[in-house]
Design an enzyme around this catalytic site. Sequence first.
Site, PDB file in Angstrom:
ATOM      1  N   ARG A  26       0.839  -1.203   0.000  1.00 43.16           N
ATOM      2  CA  ARG A  26       0.000   0.000   0.000  1.00 43.16           C
ATOM      3  C   ARG A  26       0.880   1.261   0.000  1.00 43.16           C
ATOM      4  NH1 ARG A  26      -0.478   4.658   2.772  1.00 43.16           N
ATOM      5  NH2 ARG A  26      -0.263   3.592   4.773  1.00 43.16           N
ATOM      6  N   ASP A  27       1.581   1.493   1.092  1.00 45.01           N
ATOM      7  CA  ASP A  27       2.373   2.720   1.222  1.00 45.01           C
ATOM      8  C   ASP A  27       3.511   2.733   0.202  1.00 45.01           C
ATOM      9  OD1 ASP A  27       3.566   5.033   2.259  1.00 45.01           O
ATOM     10  OD2 ASP A  27       3.197   4.443   4.321  1.00 45.01           O
ATOM     11  N   HIS A 218       4.010   3.849  12.885  1.00 38.05           N
ATOM     12  CA  HIS A 218       4.276   3.767  11.445  1.00 38.05           C
ATOM     13  C   HIS A 218       5.316   4.834  11.116  1.00 38.05           C
ATOM     14  CE1 HIS A 218       2.677   3.545   7.139  1.00 38.05           C
ATOM     15  NE2 HIS A 218       3.243   4.735   7.136  1.00 38.05           N
ATOM     16  N   HIS A 220       8.543   6.504   8.905  1.00 38.41           N
ATOM     17  CA  HIS A 220       9.306   6.616   7.657  1.00 38.41           C
ATOM     18  C   HIS A 220      10.748   6.950   8.030  1.00 38.41           C
ATOM     19  CE1 HIS A 220       6.144   6.421   4.477  1.00 38.41           C
ATOM     20  NE2 HIS A 220       5.402   6.504   5.569  1.00 38.41           N
ATOM     21  N   CYS A 251       4.094   9.175   0.781  1.00 36.39           N
ATOM     22  CA  CYS A 251       2.768   9.700   0.457  1.00 36.39           C
ATOM     23  C   CYS A 251       2.882  10.683  -0.705  1.00 36.39           C
ATOM     24  CB  CYS A 251       2.186  10.403   1.684  1.00 36.39           C
ATOM     25  SG  CYS A 251       0.606  11.199   1.345  1.00 36.39           S
ATOM     26  N   ASN A 260       9.259   4.047   4.031  1.00 34.94           N
ATOM     27  CA  ASN A 260       9.023   3.561   5.399  1.00 34.94           C
ATOM     28  C   ASN A 260      10.301   2.947   5.952  1.00 34.94           C
ATOM     29  OD1 ASN A 260       6.285   2.991   3.825  1.00 34.94           O
ATOM     30  ND2 ASN A 260       5.790   3.188   5.979  1.00 34.94           N
TER      31      ASN A 260
END
Length: 323
Positions: A26-27, A218, A220, A251, A260
């Site tokens: 996803r990310d 979460h 990065h 993002c 990440n």
Amino acid sequence: MADTAQSATTPVPDGARITVCEVGPRDGFQIESTFIPTDRKIAIVNALFAAGLRHMQVTSFVSPRAVPQLADAEEVLAGIDRPEGAVVTALIPNLRGAERAAACGVDAVHSVVSASETHNLKNVNRSVETSLKDFEAVFALLDKAGVAIEGGIATAFGCPFEGEVPPEQVARIAKRYQELGAKSVGLGDTTGMATPKTVQAAVRAIRAKAPGLGIGLHFHNTRGVGLACVMTGLAEGVTHYDASVGGLGGCPFAAGATGNICTEDLVYLLNESGYETGIDLDRLIDAAKLTQDVLGRDLPGQVIKSGPRLRRFDPGLTATAAG
Ligand code: COA
Ligand code: ZN
């Protein structure tokens, strides 16, 4: 209250189980400009499951115009092998996303609102208050469908447009999530602004304002301190961490966003520290290599390059410093 303050500073005990949630599909994929064929996405997800990962954010149910890379969310979910006990999650911004996610039978969703107004406007085209109001209907739908909710809070440690984000602001949103029925929140470090100090402050602020609410972190690695922030999280008793295979991620609606923390590097750290992850590092490195092959470039992760700690080299192939 005293108990809460006490538990806020109880570190995760040695040998405890840590949840590593893979968010690369996803990310990681969302920021890739070249469309990754659906069958390649599915192959990577399956390789990650094969390495032992049992929590994965597999895609997003967002506007395909906003994130064209994830327009195949339904196809990806229909194509993956879901191992027994795996928790398959997806990111959603709104009711339409919740309907799509529920129709695909995800186990949980990660809803997204930012702690800062400007990033929320950039990311989901509405105010923080409007997002939270909309979540009432969203969560009611998910609850009826039996889908668990993790309340995502982006820019939780700082905003690339507004700068510092006070921990109290994050805690206020966490409390709203708790009132809406979320059992946990995920604090997103959207552009790598978290530091050990800000992590401690945010976790403690949430524990004080919303006792009993689960917390996931979460990070990065934009400024190189992602794993240091994990160590702080562990010291604060947090047992859930997101990471991306190979260190992919970012993002598209946040200036300066990069990858990440890397799943292999995180698993290496946790396994070597005596925590239980259930993840096989060698197989995870294989999944990271597959991801590199699919994307056609080296990824920022370090353990994929160096190998496990006890990797041995042939002395015969290494120069001797003879004087
Ligand atoms: N899935 C698919 N399509 C969606 C959707 C969803 N979850 N939400 C809205 N849409 C569609 C609508 O159906 C509408 O389509 P139409 O023009 O063909 O009728 C269109 O998108 C606009 O809908 P609207 O509700 O006005 O949305 P918007 O233009 O204000 O955009 C979001 C709001 C939330 C949909 C959009 O900003 C978005 O998808 N953001 C996600 C960003 C992201 O993934 N960031 C990275 C992760 S943190
Ligand atoms: Zn992220």
